[in-house]
Design a protein around this motif. Structure first.
Motif, PDB file in Angstrom:
ATOM      1  N   ILE A  12       1.734  -7.642  -0.358  1.00  0.00           N
ATOM      2  CA  ILE A  12       1.885  -6.157  -0.783  1.00  0.00           C
ATOM      3  C   ILE A  12       0.931  -5.937  -1.897  1.00  0.00           C
ATOM      4  CG2 ILE A  12       3.382  -4.839  -1.792  1.00  0.00           C
ATOM      5  CD1 ILE A  12       5.892  -6.199  -0.389  1.00  0.00           C
ATOM      6  N   LEU A  13       0.041  -4.848  -1.687  1.00  0.00           N
ATOM      7  CA  LEU A  13      -0.710  -4.346  -2.892  1.00  0.00           C
ATOM      8  C   LEU A  13      -0.118  -3.465  -3.766  1.00  0.00           C
ATOM      9  CD1 LEU A  13      -3.846  -3.300  -0.640  1.00  0.00           C
ATOM     10  CD2 LEU A  13      -3.507  -5.466  -1.956  1.00  0.00           C
ATOM     11  N   GLY A  14       0.814  -2.628  -3.445  1.00  0.00           N
ATOM     12  CA  GLY A  14       1.764  -1.906  -4.121  1.00  0.00           C
ATOM     13  C   GLY A  14       2.988  -1.407  -3.448  1.00  0.00           C
ATOM     14  N   ASP A  46      -8.847  -3.462  10.905  1.00  0.00           N
ATOM     15  CA  ASP A  46      -9.161  -3.113  12.421  1.00  0.00           C
ATOM     16  C   ASP A  46      -9.690  -4.244  13.206  1.00  0.00           C
ATOM     17  OD1 ASP A  46     -10.485  -1.938  14.469  1.00  0.00           O
ATOM     18  OD2 ASP A  46     -10.428   0.067  13.626  1.00  0.00           O
ATOM     19  N   CYS A  47      -8.823  -4.269  14.012  1.00  0.00           N
ATOM     20  CA  CYS A  47      -9.092  -5.612  15.119  1.00  0.00           C
ATOM     21  C   CYS A  47     -10.538  -5.357  16.003  1.00  0.00           C
ATOM     22  CB  CYS A  47      -7.927  -5.613  16.091  1.00  0.00           C
ATOM     23  SG  CYS A  47      -6.354  -6.212  15.210  1.00  0.00           S
ATOM     24  N   THR A  48     -10.813  -4.133  16.147  1.00  0.00           N
ATOM     25  CA  THR A  48     -11.955  -3.962  16.690  1.00  0.00           C
ATOM     26  C   THR A  48     -13.275  -4.194  15.879  1.00  0.00           C
ATOM     27  OG1 THR A  48     -10.934  -2.419  18.247  1.00  0.00           O
ATOM     28  CG2 THR A  48     -13.362  -2.157  18.334  1.00  0.00           C
ATOM     29  N   THR A  49     -13.311  -3.337  14.778  1.00  0.00           N
ATOM     30  CA  THR A  49     -14.391  -3.143  13.885  1.00  0.00           C
ATOM     31  C   THR A  49     -14.296  -4.294  12.700  1.00  0.00           C
ATOM     32  OG1 THR A  49     -13.260  -1.767  12.258  1.00  0.00           O
ATOM     33  CG2 THR A  49     -14.765  -0.679  14.396  1.00  0.00           C
ATOM     34  N   GLY A  50     -13.526  -4.806  12.353  1.00  0.00           N
ATOM     35  CA  GLY A  50     -13.271  -5.659  11.145  1.00  0.00           C
ATOM     36  C   GLY A  50     -13.146  -5.004   9.774  1.00  0.00           C
ATOM     37  N   GLN A  51     -13.240  -3.639   9.851  1.00  0.00           N
ATOM     38  CA  GLN A  51     -13.215  -2.629   8.700  1.00  0.00           C
ATOM     39  C   GLN A  51     -11.902  -2.721   8.195  1.00  0.00           C
ATOM     40  OE1 GLN A  51     -15.748  -0.733   7.534  1.00  0.00           O
ATOM     41  NE2 GLN A  51     -14.343  -0.354   5.840  1.00  0.00           N
ATOM     42  N   ARG A  52     -11.730  -2.898   6.660  1.00  0.00           N
ATOM     43  CA  ARG A  52     -10.393  -3.000   5.958  1.00  0.00           C
ATOM     44  C   ARG A  52     -10.153  -1.624   5.513  1.00  0.00           C
ATOM     45  NH1 ARG A  52      -9.800  -8.207   4.389  1.00  0.00           N
ATOM     46  NH2 ARG A  52     -11.291  -9.822   4.807  1.00  0.00           N
ATOM     47  N   TYR A  53      -8.678  -1.427   5.288  1.00  0.00           N
ATOM     48  CA  TYR A  53      -8.213  -0.197   5.194  1.00  0.00           C
ATOM     49  C   TYR A  53      -6.972  -0.754   4.468  1.00  0.00           C
ATOM     50  CZ  TYR A  53     -10.993   1.866   8.584  1.00  0.00           C
ATOM     51  OH  TYR A  53     -12.110   2.481   9.464  1.00  0.00           O
ATOM     52  N   ALA A  54      -6.418   0.525   4.140  1.00  0.00           N
ATOM     53  CA  ALA A  54      -4.965   0.263   3.471  1.00  0.00           C
ATOM     54  C   ALA A  54      -3.695   0.813   4.246  1.00  0.00           C
ATOM     55  CB  ALA A  54      -4.791   1.084   2.012  1.00  0.00           C
ATOM     56  N   ALA A  55      -2.743   0.196   4.282  1.00  0.00           N
ATOM     57  CA  ALA A  55      -1.716   0.759   5.432  1.00  0.00           C
ATOM     58  C   ALA A  55      -0.514   1.145   4.308  1.00  0.00           C
ATOM     59  CB  ALA A  55      -1.179  -0.149   6.227  1.00  0.00           C
ATOM     60  N   LYS A  56      -0.053   2.426   4.300  1.00  0.00           N
ATOM     61  CA  LYS A  56       1.061   2.671   3.434  1.00  0.00           C
ATOM     62  C   LYS A  56       2.131   2.692   4.547  1.00  0.00           C
ATOM     63  CE  LYS A  56       2.743   6.403   0.512  1.00  0.00           C
ATOM     64  NZ  LYS A  56       2.511   7.693   0.420  1.00  0.00           N
ATOM     65  N   SER A  57       3.181   1.981   4.461  1.00  0.00           N
ATOM     66  CA  SER A  57       4.408   1.824   5.383  1.00  0.00           C
ATOM     67  C   SER A  57       5.622   2.594   4.500  1.00  0.00           C
ATOM     68  CB  SER A  57       4.639   0.480   5.744  1.00  0.00           C
ATOM     69  OG  SER A  57       3.540  -0.095   6.309  1.00  0.00           O
ATOM     70  N   ILE A  58       6.043   3.503   5.301  1.00  0.00           N
ATOM     71  CA  ILE A  58       7.275   4.397   4.823  1.00  0.00           C
ATOM     72  C   ILE A  58       8.412   4.063   5.467  1.00  0.00           C
ATOM     73  CG2 ILE A  58       8.054   6.675   3.839  1.00  0.00           C
ATOM     74  CD1 ILE A  58       5.004   7.459   3.921  1.00  0.00           C
ATOM     75  N   ARG A  59       9.537   3.610   4.840  1.00  0.00           N
ATOM     76  CA  ARG A  59      10.841   3.405   5.661  1.00  0.00           C
ATOM     77  C   ARG A  59      11.535   4.744   5.781  1.00  0.00           C
ATOM     78  NH1 ARG A  59      14.070  -1.135   6.553  1.00  0.00           N
ATOM     79  NH2 ARG A  59      12.996  -2.154   5.180  1.00  0.00           N
ATOM     80  N   LYS A  60      11.580   5.207   7.095  1.00  0.00           N
ATOM     81  CA  LYS A  60      11.927   6.592   7.413  1.00  0.00           C
ATOM     82  C   LYS A  60      13.373   6.845   7.178  1.00  0.00           C
ATOM     83  CE  LYS A  60      10.809   6.397  11.615  1.00  0.00           C
ATOM     84  NZ  LYS A  60      10.339   6.801  13.023  1.00  0.00           N
ATOM     85  N   ASN A  61      14.295   5.826   7.169  1.00  0.00           N
ATOM     86  CA  ASN A  61      15.787   5.827   6.928  1.00  0.00           C
ATOM     87  C   ASN A  61      16.256   5.794   5.546  1.00  0.00           C
ATOM     88  OD1 ASN A  61      15.915   3.190   6.681  1.00  0.00           O
ATOM     89  ND2 ASN A  61      17.168   2.763   8.250  1.00  0.00           N
ATOM     90  N   ASP A  62      15.153   5.783   4.361  1.00  0.00           N
ATOM     91  CA  ASP A  62      15.521   5.567   3.151  1.00  0.00           C
ATOM     92  C   ASP A  62      16.045   6.750   2.669  1.00  0.00           C
ATOM     93  OD1 ASP A  62      14.712   2.864   2.747  1.00  0.00           O
ATOM     94  OD2 ASP A  62      13.314   3.355   1.637  1.00  0.00           O
ATOM     95  N   LEU A  63      16.997   6.769   1.606  1.00  0.00           N
ATOM     96  CA  LEU A  63      17.609   8.022   1.064  1.00  0.00           C
ATOM     97  C   LEU A  63      16.322   8.637   0.581  1.00  0.00           C
ATOM     98  CD1 LEU A  63      20.954   6.780  -0.128  1.00  0.00           C
ATOM     99  CD2 LEU A  63      20.588   8.298   1.658  1.00  0.00           C
ATOM    100  N   LEU A  71      -9.367   1.901   1.885  1.00  0.00           N
ATOM    101  CA  LEU A  71      -8.934   1.099   0.918  1.00  0.00           C
ATOM    102  C   LEU A  71      -9.647   1.326  -0.196  1.00  0.00           C
ATOM    103  CD1 LEU A  71      -7.219  -1.439   0.481  1.00  0.00           C
ATOM    104  CD2 LEU A  71      -9.300  -2.834   1.199  1.00  0.00           C
ATOM    105  N   CYS A  72      -8.983   1.471  -1.558  1.00  0.00           N
ATOM    106  CA  CYS A  72      -9.469   1.552  -2.795  1.00  0.00           C
ATOM    107  C   CYS A  72      -9.338   0.206  -3.614  1.00  0.00           C
ATOM    108  CB  CYS A  72      -8.808   2.712  -3.401  1.00  0.00           C
ATOM    109  SG  CYS A  72      -8.944   4.404  -2.845  1.00  0.00           S
ATOM    110  N   LYS A  73     -10.642  -0.293  -4.012  1.00  0.00           N
ATOM    111  CA  LYS A  73     -10.271  -1.535  -4.904  1.00  0.00           C
ATOM    112  C   LYS A  73     -10.285  -1.132  -6.368  1.00  0.00           C
ATOM    113  CE  LYS A  73     -10.923  -4.834  -1.628  1.00  0.00           C
ATOM    114  NZ  LYS A  73     -10.060  -5.952  -1.348  1.00  0.00           N
ATOM    115  N   GLY A  74      -9.910  -2.219  -7.000  1.00  0.00           N
ATOM    116  CA  GLY A  74     -10.080  -2.006  -8.542  1.00  0.00           C
ATOM    117  C   GLY A  74      -8.811  -1.394  -9.105  1.00  0.00           C
TER     118      GLY A  74
END
Length: 97
Positions: free
Chosen positions: A20-22, A34-51, A92-95
């Protein structure tokens, strides 16, 4: 409940790093590749059922991020949704914050 109107599996196109980055009020951010290009990104995962998670606000965030096109603003690359989470793939923002 669906935010985007369609469910799809983010892991079909991206390898999600388990570290976890944050964290925020409703989700976590991890690095993904990315499985095709190898490019790195950030994935923000939001639990939909959180209050406090409001589907309308999530849909609005997606629209706003899709419309934002500026070199100083993180770009939304992709959106995935499954039964439990909404995943926003962005530059993806580094730093630090």
């Amino acid at each position: 409940m669906s935010i985007t109107g369609k469910f799809n599996n983010i892991e079909n196109n991206y390898h999600i790093d388990p570290r976890i980055l944050g964290t925020g009020h409703h989700g976590t951010v991890r690095e993904c590749i990315d499985c095709t290009t190898g490019q790195r990104y950030a994935a923000k995962s939001i639990r939909k059922n959180d209050l406090g998670v409001k589907p309308g606000e999530l849909a609005r965030e997606i629209v706003l991020l899709q419309d934002m096109k500026h070199r100083s603003i993180v770009q939304l690359v992709d959106v995935y949704e499954d039964a439990e989470y909404l995943h926003l793939v962005t530059d993806l923002c580094k730093g630090g914050e």
